[in-house]
Write a protein that holds these residues in place. Structure first.
Motif, PDB file in Angstrom:
ATOM      1  N   GLY A  60       3.957  -5.555   4.811  1.00 21.95           N
ATOM      2  CA  GLY A  60       4.305  -4.259   5.378  1.00 21.95           C
ATOM      3  C   GLY A  60       3.474  -3.986   6.625  1.00 21.95           C
ATOM      4  O   GLY A  60       2.442  -4.606   6.868  1.00 21.95           O
ATOM      5  N   TRP A  61       3.926  -3.042   7.418  1.00 26.65           N
ATOM      6  CA  TRP A  61       3.217  -2.742   8.664  1.00 26.65           C
ATOM      7  C   TRP A  61       1.796  -2.270   8.400  1.00 26.65           C
ATOM      8  O   TRP A  61       0.878  -2.573   9.169  1.00 26.65           O
ATOM      9  CB  TRP A  61       3.986  -1.663   9.453  1.00 26.65           C
TER      10      TRP A  61
ATOM     11  N   PHE B 191       9.386  -7.345   1.259  1.00 28.39           N
ATOM     12  CA  PHE B 191       8.619  -6.340   1.991  1.00 28.39           C
ATOM     13  C   PHE B 191       7.161  -6.312   1.516  1.00 28.39           C
ATOM     14  O   PHE B 191       6.250  -6.108   2.316  1.00 28.39           O
ATOM     15  CB  PHE B 191       9.257  -4.963   1.816  1.00 28.39           C
ATOM     16  N   LYS B 192       6.972  -6.528   0.220  1.00 23.86           N
ATOM     17  CA  LYS B 192       5.601  -6.569  -0.296  1.00 23.86           C
ATOM     18  C   LYS B 192       4.905  -7.862   0.099  1.00 23.86           C
ATOM     19  O   LYS B 192       3.739  -7.860   0.508  1.00 23.86           O
ATOM     20  CB  LYS B 192       5.610  -6.408  -1.817  1.00 23.86           C
ATOM     21  N   ALA B 193       5.623  -8.985  -0.007  1.00 22.00           N
ATOM     22  CA  ALA B 193       5.032 -10.267   0.370  1.00 22.00           C
ATOM     23  C   ALA B 193       4.730 -10.311   1.868  1.00 22.00           C
ATOM     24  O   ALA B 193       3.762 -10.958   2.291  1.00 22.00           O
ATOM     25  CB  ALA B 193       5.969 -11.406  -0.018  1.00 22.00           C
ATOM     26  N   GLY B 194       5.561  -9.607   2.661  1.00 20.78           N
ATOM     27  CA  GLY B 194       5.320  -9.551   4.096  1.00 20.78           C
ATOM     28  C   GLY B 194       4.226  -8.582   4.491  1.00 20.78           C
ATOM     29  O   GLY B 194       3.976  -8.387   5.685  1.00 20.78           O
TER      30      GLY B 194
ATOM     31  N   LEU C  57       0.828  -1.204   0.000  1.00 22.99           N
ATOM     32  CA  LEU C  57       0.000   0.000   0.000  1.00 22.99           C
ATOM     33  C   LEU C  57       0.863   1.254   0.000  1.00 22.99           C
ATOM     34  O   LEU C  57       0.607   2.208  -0.745  1.00 22.99           O
ATOM     35  CB  LEU C  57      -0.932   0.001   1.213  1.00 22.99           C
ATOM     36  N   ALA C  58       1.885   1.265   0.830  1.00 26.56           N
ATOM     37  CA  ALA C  58       2.797   2.410   0.876  1.00 26.56           C
ATOM     38  C   ALA C  58       3.517   2.581  -0.453  1.00 26.56           C
ATOM     39  O   ALA C  58       3.709   3.704  -0.932  1.00 26.56           O
ATOM     40  CB  ALA C  58       3.808   2.230   2.006  1.00 26.56           C
TER      41      ALA C  58
ATOM     42  N   CYS D 170      -0.425  -2.928   5.819  1.00 28.67           N
ATOM     43  CA  CYS D 170      -1.391  -3.960   5.445  1.00 28.67           C
ATOM     44  C   CYS D 170      -1.605  -4.963   6.576  1.00 28.67           C
ATOM     45  O   CYS D 170      -2.711  -5.483   6.750  1.00 28.67           O
ATOM     46  CB  CYS D 170      -0.935  -4.671   4.170  1.00 28.67           C
ATOM     47  N   ARG D 171      -0.564  -5.227   7.355  1.00 27.83           N
ATOM     48  CA  ARG D 171      -0.733  -6.121   8.502  1.00 27.83           C
ATOM     49  C   ARG D 171      -1.738  -5.534   9.495  1.00 27.83           C
ATOM     50  O   ARG D 171      -2.603  -6.247  10.029  1.00 27.83           O
ATOM     51  CB  ARG D 171       0.613  -6.363   9.187  1.00 27.83           C
ATOM     52  N   LEU D 172      -1.635  -4.224   9.730  1.00 31.68           N
ATOM     53  CA  LEU D 172      -2.570  -3.591  10.652  1.00 31.68           C
ATOM     54  C   LEU D 172      -3.994  -3.610  10.114  1.00 31.68           C
ATOM     55  O   LEU D 172      -4.960  -3.823  10.876  1.00 31.68           O
ATOM     56  CB  LEU D 172      -2.131  -2.148  10.933  1.00 31.68           C
ATOM     57  N   ILE D 173      -4.151  -3.375   8.836  1.00 28.17           N
ATOM     58  CA  ILE D 173      -5.492  -3.385   8.246  1.00 28.17           C
ATOM     59  C   ILE D 173      -6.105  -4.783   8.348  1.00 28.17           C
ATOM     60  O   ILE D 173      -7.297  -4.935   8.676  1.00 28.17           O
ATOM     61  CB  ILE D 173      -5.433  -2.910   6.784  1.00 28.17           C
ATOM     62  N   VAL D 174      -5.307  -5.808   8.075  1.00 27.37           N
ATOM     63  CA  VAL D 174      -5.798  -7.183   8.175  1.00 27.37           C
ATOM     64  C   VAL D 174      -6.225  -7.494   9.610  1.00 27.37           C
ATOM     65  O   VAL D 174      -7.289  -8.089   9.844  1.00 27.37           O
ATOM     66  CB  VAL D 174      -4.711  -8.177   7.705  1.00 27.37           C
ATOM     67  N   ILE D 175      -5.407  -7.096  10.571  1.00 27.17           N
ATOM     68  CA  ILE D 175      -5.730  -7.361  11.970  1.00 27.17           C
ATOM     69  C   ILE D 175      -6.975  -6.581  12.403  1.00 27.17           C
ATOM     70  O   ILE D 175      -7.858  -7.114  13.089  1.00 27.17           O
ATOM     71  CB  ILE D 175      -4.527  -7.016  12.858  1.00 27.17           C
ATOM     72  N   GLY D 176      -7.062  -5.314  12.008  1.00 28.71           N
ATOM     73  CA  GLY D 176      -8.240  -4.526  12.344  1.00 28.71           C
ATOM     74  C   GLY D 176      -9.502  -5.104  11.733  1.00 28.71           C
ATOM     75  O   GLY D 176     -10.559  -5.158  12.382  1.00 28.71           O
ATOM     76  N   ALA D 177      -9.419  -5.560  10.480  1.00 27.11           N
ATOM     77  CA  ALA D 177     -10.579  -6.157   9.825  1.00 27.11           C
ATOM     78  C   ALA D 177     -10.984  -7.459  10.512  1.00 27.11           C
ATOM     79  O   ALA D 177     -12.176  -7.741  10.690  1.00 27.11           O
ATOM     80  CB  ALA D 177     -10.271  -6.409   8.346  1.00 27.11           C
ATOM     81  N   GLY D 178      -9.988  -8.257  10.915  1.00 24.38           N
ATOM     82  CA  GLY D 178     -10.288  -9.503  11.617  1.00 24.38           C
ATOM     83  C   GLY D 178     -11.005  -9.247  12.930  1.00 24.38           C
ATOM     84  O   GLY D 178     -11.935  -9.977  13.297  1.00 24.38           O
ATOM     85  N   ALA D 179     -10.574  -8.194  13.645  1.00 22.35           N
ATOM     86  CA  ALA D 179     -11.235  -7.845  14.898  1.00 22.35           C
ATOM     87  C   ALA D 179     -12.639  -7.316  14.651  1.00 22.35           C
ATOM     88  O   ALA D 179     -13.572  -7.588  15.421  1.00 22.35           O
ATOM     89  CB  ALA D 179     -10.402  -6.808  15.653  1.00 22.35           C
ATOM     90  N   ALA D 180     -12.824  -6.561  13.585  1.00 21.08           N
ATOM     91  CA  ALA D 180     -14.125  -5.975  13.289  1.00 21.08           C
ATOM     92  C   ALA D 180     -15.185  -7.040  13.024  1.00 21.08           C
ATOM     93  O   ALA D 180     -16.365  -6.864  13.370  1.00 21.08           O
ATOM     94  CB  ALA D 180     -14.016  -5.036  12.085  1.00 21.08           C
TER      95      ALA D 180
END
Length: 242
Positions: A166-167, A161-164, A37-38, A169-179
């Motif tokens: 990045g910080w 960095f893209k496959a990982g 994303l960045a 997209c990881r946060l967005i995935v975690i936030g979506a999972g919590a939502a």
């Protein structure tokens, strides 16, 4: 595996100061661990925001959410708030050259904001703490591996960095999972994916480097005079006996 930051080939000798600044920027950018994303928005954000101040504001904002227990609901769109705050504030700092006097603080501030957001979301949803710890450990290992490599003049490939993710997209995935109320499953899958990705790439890269070094040493031995090779062999044998 990249052994130096990628640049456009030049025919003249680079200025030492410019080369030092280029490497410094490349290191700090790699330590940030920006993801797809960045990278997508980098050229669309103009000059960018001041990285140190903006990232510090994001960290303080997430800390305020944690201390005020704003995420007590444990599910719903509000669980995305910490991730969106960090992404909205820190992504616009990507275009900066990171050559400011205090810009070396940006990578640890980004990592602190990411870790605090993960903990804030995870603890609010009663995600197993050991699982959160493992996720933070995997991300921390990736950061350590990146720092250690660049200090040895060995640059991780851009795709990791893209496959990982990045910080951001990881946060967005975690936030979506919590939502959606499935954070434990999301964190478990994300942790397993990142562990396999980072560990496999790191081990493969270091093995290739060691193999290349061994081949270079063998080539040097073949090119050496017979007398020198014999003397070196005798010295190594004496050292082993000692």
């Amino acid at each position: 595996m990249i052994t130096q930051p990628q640049t456009t080939p030049v025919t003249t000798t680079p200025d030492p100061d410019e080369e030092r600044l280029r490497v410094q920027t490349a290191r700090l950018v790699s330590y940030r661990d920006d993801g797809p994303l960045a990278a997508l928005l980098r050229d669309r954000l103009g000059p960018g925001l001041p990285p140190v101040f903006t990232t510090l504001v994001a960290l303080v904002a997430v800390a305020a959410l944690a201390f005020t227990d704003t995420l007590a609901a444990g599910s719903g769109p509000i669980m995305l708030v910490p991730a969106l705050i960090v992404v909205a504030l820190v992504v616009p700092t990507v275009p900066r050259d990171h050559l400011g006097r205090f810009d070396w603080l940006v990578p640890p501030l980004v990592r602190a904001a990411e870790f605090l957001a993960i903990l804030t979301i995870g603890l609010a949803t009663d995600t197993p703490r050991w699982l959160l710890f493992v996720l933070l450990y995997v991300i921390g290992y990736h950061t350590y591996d990146t720092v250690y490599r660049t200090r040895q003049g060995i640059w991780p490939p851009a795709w990791i960095f893209k496959a990982g993710l990045g910080w951001e997209c990881r946060l967005i995935v975690i936030g979506a999972g919590a939502a959606i109320g499935q954070l434990t499953i999301v964190v478990a899958v994300l942790t397993a994916y990142l562990f396999v990705l980072f560990a496999a790439e790191s081990v493969t890269s270091w093995v290739r480097l060691d193999k290349a070094s061994t081949q270079a040493q063998a080539s040097d031995d073949l090119e050496a005079a017979p007398e020198e090779a014999a003397e070196r062999a005798e010295a190594e044998a004496a050292q082993e006996k000692a």
